[in-house]
Design a protein around this motif. Structure first.
Motif, short mmCIF file in Angstrom:
data_model
loop_
_atom_site.label_atom_id
_atom_site.label_comp_id
_atom_site.label_asym_id
_atom_site.label_seq_id
_atom_site.Cartn_x
_atom_site.Cartn_y
_atom_site.Cartn_z
N UNK A 151 0.84 -1.19 0.00
CA UNK A 151 0.00 0.00 0.00
C UNK A 151 0.88 1.24 0.00
N UNK A 152 0.25 2.38 -0.26
CA UNK A 152 1.02 3.63 -0.38
C UNK A 152 1.66 4.03 0.93
N UNK A 153 0.90 3.93 2.02
CA UNK A 153 1.43 4.33 3.32
C UNK A 153 1.08 5.76 3.67
N UNK A 154 1.07 6.04 4.96
CA UNK A 154 0.70 7.37 5.46
C UNK A 154 1.19 7.49 6.89
N UNK A 155 1.36 8.72 7.34
CA UNK A 155 1.68 8.96 8.74
C UNK A 155 0.42 9.01 9.61
N UNK A 156 -0.74 8.97 8.97
CA UNK A 156 -2.00 8.98 9.70
C UNK A 156 -2.28 7.57 10.23
N UNK A 157 -2.44 7.40 11.55
CA UNK A 157 -2.68 6.06 12.10
C UNK A 157 -3.96 5.42 11.58
N UNK A 168 -6.67 -8.22 6.77
CA UNK A 168 -7.44 -9.28 7.43
C UNK A 168 -8.53 -9.83 6.52
N UNK A 169 -9.20 -8.95 5.79
CA UNK A 169 -10.24 -9.38 4.85
C UNK A 169 -9.64 -10.25 3.75
N UNK A 170 -8.46 -9.85 3.24
CA UNK A 170 -7.82 -10.64 2.20
C UNK A 170 -7.36 -11.99 2.75
N UNK A 171 -6.83 -12.01 3.96
CA UNK A 171 -6.42 -13.26 4.58
C UNK A 171 -7.59 -14.23 4.69
N UNK A 172 -8.73 -13.72 5.12
CA UNK A 172 -9.92 -14.57 5.22
C UNK A 172 -10.34 -15.07 3.83
N UNK A 173 -10.23 -14.20 2.85
CA UNK A 173 -10.60 -14.58 1.49
C UNK A 173 -9.66 -15.67 0.95
N UNK A 174 -8.41 -15.66 1.41
CA UNK A 174 -7.42 -16.64 0.97
C UNK A 174 -7.40 -17.88 1.85
N UNK A 175 -8.39 -18.02 2.72
CA UNK A 175 -8.46 -19.22 3.55
C UNK A 175 -7.54 -19.21 4.74
N UNK A 176 -7.16 -18.02 5.22
CA UNK A 176 -6.33 -17.92 6.41
C UNK A 176 -4.85 -17.76 6.15
N UNK A 177 -4.44 -17.62 4.89
CA UNK A 177 -3.03 -17.34 4.58
C UNK A 177 -2.62 -16.02 5.24
N UNK A 178 -1.49 -15.98 5.95
CA UNK A 178 -1.08 -14.72 6.58
C UNK A 178 -0.88 -13.61 5.56
N UNK A 179 -1.41 -12.42 5.87
CA UNK A 179 -1.25 -11.25 5.01
C UNK A 179 -0.75 -10.10 5.88
N UNK A 180 0.43 -9.59 5.57
CA UNK A 180 1.00 -8.48 6.31
C UNK A 180 1.10 -7.25 5.42
N UNK A 181 0.74 -6.07 5.95
CA UNK A 181 0.92 -4.84 5.16
C UNK A 181 2.39 -4.49 4.97
N UNK A 182 2.69 -3.93 3.81
CA UNK A 182 3.99 -3.34 3.53
C UNK A 182 3.76 -2.05 2.78
N UNK A 183 4.54 -1.00 3.09
CA UNK A 183 4.22 0.33 2.60
C UNK A 183 5.34 0.91 1.74
N UNK A 184 4.92 1.72 0.78
CA UNK A 184 5.88 2.42 -0.07
C UNK A 184 6.38 3.70 0.58
#
Length: 266
Positions: A151-157, A168-184
């Motif tokens: 994702x793009x990323x932001x200083x806004x929490x 979390x929504x994508x992880x559920x869609x993938x059957x529980x595969x771990x999904x971690x955010x990474x930012x540009x």
């Protein structure tokens, strides 16, 4: 008598035009970020064509925050009547909280409201899943698979909260595969740092899902950091068009159109 008939006809015609204007749905103003990548403009145009196909009764206009024409301020200045401003942005942040409300506030001639950004939402996860599948992802994945949500990323929490919910929504869609955010950009973690975090969890087969509405520098940089499979930006996927229409309709059902505008549907 002829003069009276003509005057009456003109009056009825005027009333009919006014009634037609009242009955016309508010204009949907889609707000793209803008990019120097010419593919971004083509992608947003294709997305809005899908939106028009879903709601042919709704006038659809485009405005950019920066870099491309028309700018949002110019689009709003040219409109009259009622409008719903729909950010083509995937979470809260400075643009959603500051730039877009400021542009709407500078157009007091409009009765307007601002819809929520596109994410988080299950339709966004649907589009992310589909783009991963197009890139070669298979749901029957080995135990060592993981996904970085770029994702793009932001200083806004609040932006980080929204991206985590999308993950979390994508992880559920993938059957529980771990999904971690990474930012540009922003406070991190970066995509490489998220890849290493997954590896530390035993997830050595990492794919990168592109949480970007259109191609651009950040999307390209994140894809370039992928150790393997990298999905394309979300673009004009049908689920994205349905999501734009959903945010428009959600905003309309939230409160009467009025000014000053408020962000609704968050």
């Amino acid at each position: 008598m002829t003069r009276i008939t003509v005057q009456l006809t003109d009056r009825l015609s005027t009333l009919g035009l006014r009634a037609a204007r009242r009955d016309r749905p508010p204009t949907l103003v889609a707000v793209a970020h803008g990019s120097r990548d010419p593919a971004a403009s083509r992608t947003v145009t294709a997305l809005l064509e899908r939106v028009r196909a879903l709601r042919p009764d709704v006038p659809v206009r485009l405005g950019h925050i920066e870099l491309n024409q028309p700018l949002l301020a110019d689009t709003l200045a040219a409109l009259r009547g009622e409008a719903v401003v729909v950010p083509l942005l995937l979470g809260r942040g400075y643009h959603v909280k500051q730039d877009i409300p400021a542009a709407v506030a500078a157009a007091p001639h409009l009765a307007a409201r601002i819809a929520a950004p596109l994410g988080p939402h299950p339709l966004l996860a649907e589009a992310l899943h589909a783009r991963l599948a197009e890139a070669g992802w298979r749901d029957a994945v080995p135990p060592g698979a993981g996904v970085v949500l770029a994702a793009a990323g932001s200083r806004d929490p609040d932006a980080a909260v929204d991206t985590a919910r999308t993950a979390a929504l994508l992880s559920a869609r993938l059957g529980g595969v771990p999904v971690l955010p990474g930012y540009a950009s922003g406070l991190g973690p970066t995509v490489p740092e998220a890849v290493r975090a997954l590896a530390a969890l035993g997830r050595e087969r990492t794919a990168v899902a592109s949480c970007f509405a259109a191609p651009g520098r950040f999307a390209a940089e994140c894809a370039g950091a992928a150790p393997g499979l990298a999905a394309a930006p979300l673009g004009a996927h049908p689920a994205m068009a349905r999501l734009v229409v959903h945010r428009y309709e959600q905003a309309l059902s939230s409160a009467p159109l009025s000014h000053p505008a408020a962000t609704v549907g968050v």
